[in-house]
Design an enzyme around this catalytic site. Structure first.
Site, PDB file in Angstrom:
ATOM      1  N   ASP A  94     -50.733 -38.195  -1.314  1.00 20.01           N
ATOM      2  CA  ASP A  94     -52.067 -38.040  -1.892  1.00 20.01           C
ATOM      3  C   ASP A  94     -52.805 -36.816  -1.355  1.00 20.01           C
ATOM      4  OD1 ASP A  94     -52.804 -38.817   0.667  1.00 20.01           O
ATOM      5  OD2 ASP A  94     -53.555 -40.779   0.077  1.00 20.01           O
ATOM      6  N   GLY A 117     -61.524 -46.986   3.175  1.00 19.23           N
ATOM      7  CA  GLY A 117     -62.557 -46.872   2.157  1.00 19.23           C
ATOM      8  C   GLY A 117     -63.971 -46.983   2.683  1.00 19.23           C
ATOM      9  N   ASN A 127     -65.397 -40.524   3.322  1.00 21.33           N
ATOM     10  CA  ASN A 127     -65.548 -41.161   2.011  1.00 21.33           C
ATOM     11  C   ASN A 127     -66.905 -40.873   1.388  1.00 21.33           C
ATOM     12  OD1 ASN A 127     -62.971 -42.504   1.681  1.00 21.33           O
ATOM     13  ND2 ASN A 127     -63.595 -43.839   3.358  1.00 21.33           N
ATOM     14  N   HIS A 150     -54.331 -38.474   3.281  1.00 24.15           N
ATOM     15  CA  HIS A 150     -54.017 -39.295   4.451  1.00 24.15           C
ATOM     16  C   HIS A 150     -52.833 -38.734   5.230  1.00 24.15           C
ATOM     17  CE1 HIS A 150     -56.143 -42.116   1.718  1.00 24.15           C
ATOM     18  NE2 HIS A 150     -56.737 -42.449   2.856  1.00 24.15           N
ATOM     19  N   SER A 180     -59.996 -45.010   6.621  1.00 29.22           N
ATOM     20  CA  SER A 180     -58.539 -45.057   6.528  1.00 29.22           C
ATOM     21  C   SER A 180     -57.837 -44.109   7.490  1.00 29.22           C
ATOM     22  CB  SER A 180     -58.089 -44.747   5.093  1.00 29.22           C
ATOM     23  OG  SER A 180     -58.604 -43.497   4.666  1.00 29.22           O
TER      24      SER A 180
END
Length: 210
Positions: A183, A73, A102, A186, A36
């Protein structure tokens, strides 16, 4: 009349061969295999660092195409599974591998992540491409032991495989709340030019050697 026709055919053949030779020697595109952080999560793709990279190359008269094969992801395991098809399809001259974050967030073994990255690098090198490995840091709440082992993993893989490493894609970005989405993981669209600047010296160096 026949001689003139033959001469024209010969000229056309030489022109076709010249075009083909130029196509054969022109550098392949840049292929980005990432997650991402490269897949423009949370904003329009035109604002992402991968698209900005292509625009910068165009401005410099070094257009070669940039293929964004990043998937939000994605882990190194899934990246390893799909890189062969991407290499065959795009025939890149440079592969940017931006994966592992991830894996770390899910607590996967560092050894597994390293093994997957090694296989991706080996596949890219076997296909004739140079490789830029891009790392990411784990949040401090994962513990000092794990975060240090994770950072060391990128350095070790790069040293063992002989590839260029950018240790931290979000250098100078993750520390600034205004450049991160809600979040806390990001980056925002406003951070994308800074991310490209983090990567650019390594990318430029690799392109000059192609």
């Amino acid at each position: 009349m026949l001689r003139a026709a033959s001469f024209i055919c010969l000229l056309l053949l030489l022109c076709a061969l010249s075009v083909q030779a130029e196509q054969d020697t022109s550098p392949g595109p840049i292929l980005v295999i990432g997650d991402s952080l490269s897949a423009d999560y949370g904003f329009d793709r035109a604002q992402g660092w991968v698209n900005l990279l292509e625009a910068r190359l165009d401005e410099r008269g070094e257009s070669r195409g940039v293929v964004n094969a990043a998937i939000s992801g994605d882990t190194t395991r899934s990246g390893r599974a799909r890189i062969a098809a991407a290499l065959e399809r795009h025939e890149p001259s440079l592969v940017i591998i931006q994966l592992g974050g991830n894996d770390g967030l899910r607590g996967l073994p560092v050894e597994e992540t390293a093994a997957n990255l090694r296989q991706m690098i080996a596949a890219s090198q076997a296909a004739g491409a140079r490789v830029l490995l891009v790392g990411v840091r784990m949040p401090p709440n994962y513990g000092r032991r794990f975060t240090e082992a994770f950072a060391d993993m990128y350095r070790t893989v790069a040293a063992d495989t002989g590839v260029v490493l950018v240790p931290r894609i979000l250098e100078g970005v993750a520390e600034r709340e205004n450049l991160m989405q809600a979040d806390g993981i990001h980056p925002t669209a406003e951070a994308q030019p800074l991310i490209l600047d983090n990567l650019w010296p390594a990318i430029e160096g690799l392109l000059e050697t192609n």
